[in-house]
Design a protein around this motif. Structure first.
Motif, short mmCIF file in Angstrom:
data_model
loop_
_atom_site.label_atom_id
_atom_site.label_comp_id
_atom_site.label_asym_id
_atom_site.label_seq_id
_atom_site.Cartn_x
_atom_site.Cartn_y
_atom_site.Cartn_z
N THR A 6 76.50 96.31 23.28
CA THR A 6 76.22 95.08 23.03
C THR A 6 75.36 94.50 23.76
O THR A 6 74.93 95.17 25.07
N LYS A 7 74.21 93.76 23.57
CA LYS A 7 73.06 93.22 24.53
C LYS A 7 73.53 92.84 25.57
O LYS A 7 74.65 92.14 25.45
N PRO A 8 72.82 93.06 26.74
CA PRO A 8 73.31 92.44 28.05
C PRO A 8 73.71 90.96 27.84
O PRO A 8 74.70 90.66 28.78
N ALA A 9 73.11 90.21 27.42
CA ALA A 9 73.27 88.80 27.48
C ALA A 9 74.41 88.26 26.24
O ALA A 9 74.39 87.15 26.02
N GLY A 10 74.71 89.46 25.48
CA GLY A 10 75.79 89.14 24.49
C GLY A 10 74.98 88.91 23.30
O GLY A 10 73.68 89.10 23.28
N GLU A 11 75.67 88.84 22.01
CA GLU A 11 74.79 88.37 20.69
C GLU A 11 75.36 87.40 19.85
O GLU A 11 76.73 87.10 20.30
N GLU A 12 74.80 86.85 19.11
CA GLU A 12 75.41 85.53 18.31
C GLU A 12 76.46 86.37 17.49
O GLU A 12 76.29 87.53 17.14
N TYR A 13 77.54 85.74 17.47
CA TYR A 13 78.79 86.35 16.63
C TYR A 13 78.51 86.96 15.35
O TYR A 13 78.80 88.15 15.00
N GLY A 14 77.83 86.10 14.47
CA GLY A 14 77.63 86.68 13.21
C GLY A 14 76.69 87.88 12.99
O GLY A 14 76.57 88.66 12.44
N ALA A 15 75.54 87.60 13.95
CA ALA A 15 74.52 88.44 13.91
C ALA A 15 74.95 89.95 14.24
O ALA A 15 74.56 90.97 13.72
N TYR A 16 75.79 90.01 15.33
CA TYR A 16 76.33 91.01 16.01
C TYR A 16 77.26 91.78 14.68
O TYR A 16 77.22 92.93 14.56
N ASN A 17 78.25 91.07 14.07
CA ASN A 17 78.88 91.57 13.02
C ASN A 17 78.31 92.06 12.03
O ASN A 17 78.66 93.30 11.44
N ARG A 18 77.21 91.23 11.58
CA ARG A 18 76.43 92.06 10.45
C ARG A 18 75.83 93.45 10.93
O ARG A 18 75.63 94.25 10.01
N ARG A 19 75.19 93.33 12.15
CA ARG A 19 74.43 94.61 12.66
C ARG A 19 75.44 95.79 12.77
O ARG A 19 75.27 96.82 12.35
N ARG A 20 76.62 95.42 13.21
CA ARG A 20 77.45 96.51 13.52
C ARG A 20 78.32 96.93 12.34
O ARG A 20 78.69 98.19 12.15
N GLY A 38 98.97 81.30 18.51
CA GLY A 38 98.54 79.94 19.29
C GLY A 38 97.26 80.38 19.92
O GLY A 38 96.24 79.28 20.49
N ALA A 39 96.45 81.42 19.33
CA ALA A 39 94.98 81.83 19.77
C ALA A 39 94.15 80.99 18.38
O ALA A 39 94.22 81.81 17.57
N GLN A 40 93.53 80.03 18.56
CA GLN A 40 92.82 79.37 17.26
C GLN A 40 91.58 80.07 16.88
O GLN A 40 91.00 80.05 15.88
N TYR A 41 90.75 80.72 18.08
CA TYR A 41 89.62 81.29 17.58
C TYR A 41 88.70 80.01 17.03
O TYR A 41 87.92 80.38 16.25
N ALA A 42 88.83 78.95 17.89
CA ALA A 42 88.15 77.89 17.21
C ALA A 42 86.71 77.51 17.51
O ALA A 42 86.16 76.91 16.72
N ASN A 43 86.21 78.50 18.61
CA ASN A 43 84.54 78.16 18.73
C ASN A 43 84.14 79.64 19.29
O ASN A 43 83.49 79.60 20.28
N TRP A 44 84.29 80.45 18.38
CA TRP A 44 83.72 81.99 18.86
C TRP A 44 82.28 82.03 18.59
O TRP A 44 82.18 82.18 17.34
N LYS A 45 81.41 81.79 19.45
CA LYS A 45 80.11 81.59 19.01
C LYS A 45 79.36 83.03 19.30
O LYS A 45 78.19 83.40 18.76
N THR A 46 79.60 83.73 20.54
CA THR A 46 78.96 85.02 20.91
C THR A 46 79.83 86.09 21.15
O THR A 46 81.06 85.83 21.53
N TRP A 47 79.32 87.30 20.56
CA TRP A 47 79.97 88.70 21.00
C TRP A 47 79.55 88.89 22.24
O TRP A 47 78.37 89.18 22.21
N PRO A 48 80.62 88.87 23.20
CA PRO A 48 79.99 89.12 24.50
C PRO A 48 79.94 90.65 24.79
O PRO A 48 80.69 91.57 24.49
N ASN A 49 78.93 90.74 25.72
CA ASN A 49 78.83 92.15 26.70
C ASN A 49 80.09 91.91 27.59
O ASN A 49 79.64 90.87 28.69
N THR A 50 80.96 92.52 27.86
CA THR A 50 81.88 92.31 28.95
C THR A 50 81.92 93.08 29.95
O THR A 50 82.70 93.26 31.15
#
Length: 168
Positions: A6-20, A38-50
């Protein structure tokens, strides 16, 4: 580490998933399973570099605060839409978890060598771990195998039924 590519600053969630993966379809069952717990995943915006999360986790575990940190990072990433790829975000998580020296550690370049060693040497039953989570199953003292990845309840029931059959 979720995906070291994953890019060092993370990637936009949708773009990462389309790429990968071509789409984010593979996350639907995981999200559904999470919602039941109980984990809603309500606001998952970034695919993180962890990388920075993982560095701090090694420090947090030394203070018995690993689980607390993981909960805070998950909430920040999946519920609050924060980018946990960034040192500043990870430093806020360190403060929230009250990790001694954590804010300074997160903002520094400390811990990379320790993280690299931990990732390259992770083993279960003498075999290198290639996915997380990885589970080893024993029936009594007999090794029954390993499997990895998040599993839904039906899969766990199936695995446990197979283990019970081994006892017969």
């Amino acid at each position: 580490m979720i995906d070291p590519g994953t890019k060092p600053a993370g990637e936009e969630y949708g773009a990462y998933n389309r790429r990968r993966w071509g789409s984010d379809g593979w996350t639907h069952s995981m999200k559904a399973m999470g919602r039941r717990e109980g984990a809603q995943y309500a606001n998952w915006k970034t695919w993180p570099n962890t990388t920075h999360c993982s560095r701090l986790l090694l420090l947090a575990e030394k203070h018995g605060l690993g689980d607390a940190l993981i909960g805070i990072l998950y909430r920040m990433c999946y519920e609050e839409g924060e980018n946990v790829s960034l040192k500043e975000t990870v430093a806020r998580a360190a403060a929230a978890a009250s990790i001694p020296g954590g804010v300074e550690f997160a903002m520094s370049d400390e811990g990379f060598e320790e993280l690299h060693a931990a990732l390259n040497n992770a083993q279960v039953n003498g075999k290198r771990v290639r996915a997380a989570p990885t589970f080893s199953i024993y029936v009594g003292s007999k090794y029954a195998g390993d499997f990895s990845g998040a599993q839904d309840m039906e899969q766990w029931v199936s695995i446990l039924e197979q283990c019970a059959d081994m006892l017969k």
